[in-house]
Design an enzyme around this catalytic site. Structure first.
Site, short mmCIF file in Angstrom:
data_model
loop_
_atom_site.label_atom_id
_atom_site.label_comp_id
_atom_site.label_asym_id
_atom_site.label_seq_id
_atom_site.Cartn_x
_atom_site.Cartn_y
_atom_site.Cartn_z
N GLY A 263 0.76 -1.19 -0.17
CA GLY A 263 -0.15 0.01 0.08
C GLY A 263 0.67 1.19 -0.17
N GLU A 288 -0.61 -1.65 -6.82
CA GLU A 288 -1.35 -1.12 -7.47
C GLU A 288 -0.59 0.32 -7.84
OE1 GLU A 288 -4.43 -0.11 -4.79
OE2 GLU A 288 -3.45 1.18 -3.75
N GLY A 382 -6.91 1.07 -2.41
CA GLY A 382 -7.01 -0.28 -2.26
C GLY A 382 -6.61 -1.79 -1.64
N1 COA Z 1 -4.43 7.54 15.70
C1 COA Z 1 -4.60 8.80 15.19
N2 COA Z 1 -3.22 8.95 14.31
C2 COA Z 1 -2.44 8.06 13.62
C3 COA Z 1 -2.59 7.21 14.03
C4 COA Z 1 -3.72 7.02 14.86
N3 COA Z 1 -3.84 5.39 15.44
N4 COA Z 1 -1.64 6.13 13.69
C5 COA Z 1 -1.01 6.65 13.23
N5 COA Z 1 -1.18 8.20 12.71
C6 COA Z 1 -0.91 9.38 12.54
C7 COA Z 1 0.41 9.59 12.51
O1 COA Z 1 0.57 10.33 13.95
C8 COA Z 1 1.04 10.49 10.92
O2 COA Z 1 0.53 11.69 11.85
P1 COA Z 1 0.53 13.36 10.72
O3 COA Z 1 1.32 12.41 9.46
O4 COA Z 1 0.62 14.12 11.78
O5 COA Z 1 3.10 12.93 11.19
C9 COA Z 1 -0.04 9.92 9.81
O6 COA Z 1 -0.88 9.19 10.60
C10 COA Z 1 1.02 8.60 8.80
O7 COA Z 1 1.51 7.83 9.10
P2 COA Z 1 3.02 7.10 9.52
O8 COA Z 1 3.00 7.03 10.74
O9 COA Z 1 4.04 7.88 9.06
O10 COA Z 1 1.84 5.98 8.49
P3 COA Z 1 1.84 6.58 6.36
O11 COA Z 1 2.70 7.22 5.73
O12 COA Z 1 2.10 5.17 6.71
O13 COA Z 1 0.44 5.86 6.22
C11 COA Z 1 -1.78 5.56 6.56
C12 COA Z 1 -0.69 5.54 6.91
C13 COA Z 1 -2.50 4.09 7.54
C14 COA Z 1 -3.20 7.26 6.75
C15 COA Z 1 -1.65 5.28 5.17
O14 COA Z 1 -1.07 3.99 4.37
C16 COA Z 1 -3.56 5.05 3.88
O15 COA Z 1 -4.14 6.61 4.30
N6 COA Z 1 -3.78 4.10 4.10
C17 COA Z 1 -5.32 3.24 3.60
C18 COA Z 1 -5.27 3.45 2.27
C19 COA Z 1 -4.37 2.53 1.43
O16 COA Z 1 -3.77 0.86 2.04
N7 COA Z 1 -3.81 2.11 0.89
C20 COA Z 1 -3.15 1.00 -0.07
C21 COA Z 1 -3.56 0.66 -0.68
S1 COA Z 1 -3.82 2.45 -1.71
#
Ligand code: COA
Length: 495
Positions: A263, A288, A382
């Site tokens: 992802g 993707e 996705g």
């Molecule tokens: N509660 C609140 N905030 C949280 C959290 C929680 N449990 N866990 C993480 N965060 C915050 C982090 O502090 C960070 O905040 P910041 O941007 O202010 O620093 C932000 O979420 C992103 O977290 P990070 O640890 O940097 O992870 P990431 O860049 O890998 O992103 C997701 C994590 C979940 C947001 C991202 O993977 C996503 O949008 N996933 C859903 C879509 C997906 O899975 N797509 C896959 C195929 S497209």
């Protein structure tokens, strides 16, 4: 002058300014635009729309592949152009507008959007705006760094605007494989039987008469915002590669594993990057978004082939990869997201899907989208397409967020994107929980001991024991199940 890029001579006189092209888009229309995770979005027409919205009422439903680069979602949100937006976004300003209720955001599985448009459950698409490297002699549109939903938008829309981006490498031509499923009730199987299957044509076939305007642009894609691997993400990658090596030892997988999907985001990219230092070889991706890690794995001789819907790279990687794209081209395919994420293909290929959770609970339910249960982060993207249908569904996250104030392992998730039935493996920097074949009462102690931060383990065990005392297949203290989120909202900490 542009005849190497617009190779159908009859179309050359449709070249106009972005402002003129944008006039085809009227207030209240549904517009399908190219763009998938900051790659290959139409760049000039949306800016012209934002400018026009300053002087006249102009609100549209904007459908894309996924998130847009070049701050376009921000610009459009701040100009109040977006009344409705689907199926994914990742922009702080748009997120704010969504959470304020100003933009109606429809958070969809990425494989599903065009199916709903095709069957007229949504739509119609009035105008498609698609970025391209070229238009062929027959009028076929050759997309740039993403395919996303562009092909179906162009096929379904009444009018098509093409943005020819001169900065996008002409070497992209030939990379795409456009396949559109046939209509029901006589739909045939999608003939993708391996990541390298080419089943379509390398351009979007449209009637040239529908091409209403062509705009010439030069703006580059935005680079990805992923951070380099750190100790935490390296530890997650380490747990996963140890787990996969054990699967090989048990004879369940070979050292080539199964096709990999990862992802968006820093963690998933770091996990894939971690595969460089493993005994695995001849790997394939059926994913993707192809991020930096895809090309690092190619260069390390670990990866044989990668199929995706977009290429989204850091600035440094972008400069390295695109000038020598031909070096990678025979090992790459970009497909419509409907095909890269299609449940039929994901199940057939037996994909190992690695996606990121914001939080998961002690029974294995995953929240990837809603902060505190109410505020949209990005969207499901996705992840659901792969989690539900893959061979192994893996979710990763750091065990805490915001300097330990938030535990990513909670008694009950505040929103469910992936339920316990779709989740096989959970991993944080502290360890991994293999949930396959385990009942809820077996899952909870394992998740708490292996995945939670030691800071929160006693608190979670205390909750679980009191829940078990009440009984049930999935024991809970219902009045307390969301108290961790309530405490966070009231005090700023889950402790
Ligand atoms: N509660 C609140 N905030 C949280 C959290 C929680 N449990 N866990 C993480 N965060 C915050 C982090 O502090 C960070 O905040 P910041 O941007 O202010 O620093 C932000 O979420 C992103 O977290 P990070 O640890 O940097 O992870 P990431 O860049 O890998 O992103 C997701 C994590 C979940 C947001 C991202 O993977 C996503 O949008 N996933 C859903 C879509 C997906 O899975 N797509 C896959 C195929 S497209």
């Amino acid at each position: 002058m542009y005849d190497d890029r617009v190779r159908n001579p009859a179309l050359l006189d449709r070249i106009v300014s972005a402002e003129e092209a944008a006039l085809h888009i009227k207030d209240g229309m549904m517009v399908g635009m190219s763009g998938f995770t900051r790659a290959g979005e139409a760049k000039a027409v949306p800016m012209a729309l934002a400018a026009r919205a300053k002087t006249e009422p102009l609100q549209i439903t904007l459908v894309t592949g996924a998130s847009l680069g070049n701050d376009l979602d921000k610009t459009l949100a701040e100009a109040h152009v977006l009344s409705r937006r689907m199926p994914f976004q990742a922009d702080p300003a748009l997120r704010k507008a969504i959470n304020a209720g100003e933009v109606m955001f429809v958070d969809q599985h990425l494989s599903e959007t065009v199916e709903m448009l095709r069957t007229r459950q949504l739509g119609p698409v009035d105008v498609a705006v698609v970025e391209a490297v070229a238009i062929t002699e027959q009028g076929g549109i050759v997309p740039t760094t993403s395919v996303g939903n562009s092909a179906s938008f162009a096929i379904l829309a009444d009018k098509v605007i093409v943005e020819i981006n001169l900065s996008q490498s002409a070497q992209l031509e030939g990379l795409h494989d456009i396949f559109i499923p046939t209509h029901r009730p006589v739909r045939m199987p999608i003939p993708v039987v391996s990541p390298e299957s080419r089943v379509g044509v390398p351009f979007i076939p449209v009637d040239p008469d529908k091409i209403a305007a062509i705009v010439i642009t030069e703006k580059l894609d935005s680079s990805s915002t992923i951070l380099p691997p750190d100790d935490g993400t390296r530890a997650i990658a380490g747990h996963l590669s140890e787990f996969l090596q054990n699967e090989v030892k048990r004879g369940r997988l070979s050292n080539s594993l199964q096709p990999l999907q990862a992802g968006i985001g820093t963690i998933a990219n770091a996990v894939l990057h971690g595969l460089i230092d493993t005994p695995f070889h001849d790997l394939k991706m059926y994913s993707e978004v192809l991020q930096d890690s895809t090309f690092d794995l190619f260069d390390a001789g670990k990866l044989d082939f990668a199929s995706g819907s977009s290429i989204t790279l850091s600035e440094e990687k972008y400069k390295e990869v695109f000038p020598q794209l031909n070096k990678y081209k025979s090992r790459l395919i970009l497909r419509p997201q409907e095909i890269s994420n299609h449940p039929e293909v994901v199940r057939r290929l037996g994909i190992i899907g690695i996606n990121t959770a914001l939080e998961f609970d002690i029974y294995g339910n995953v929240n990837s989208t809603h902060v505190g249960g109410t505020k949209m982060m990005n969207g499901i993207g996705g992840s659901g397409d792969f989690a539900r249908n893959g061979y192994l569904s893996i979710f990763v996250t750091k065990a805490t967020a915001k300097d330990g104030l938030i535990s990513s392992v909670v008694p009950m998730v505040s929103h469910v994107d992936h339920n316990e039935h779709d989740v096989d493996i959970l991993a944080t920097e502290f360890g991994l929980a293999d949930l396959r074949g385990l009942a809820p009462r077996e899952r909870a102690p394992l998740i708490i001991q292996n995945c939670a931060d030691p800071l929160y383990r006693d608190q979670l065990m205390d909750y679980y024991k009191r829940a078990v005392a009440r009984g049930g297949h999935t024991p809970h203290v219902m009045e307390e199940a969301l108290s961790w989120h309530v405490r966070l909202a009231e005090t700023g900490s889950m402790k």
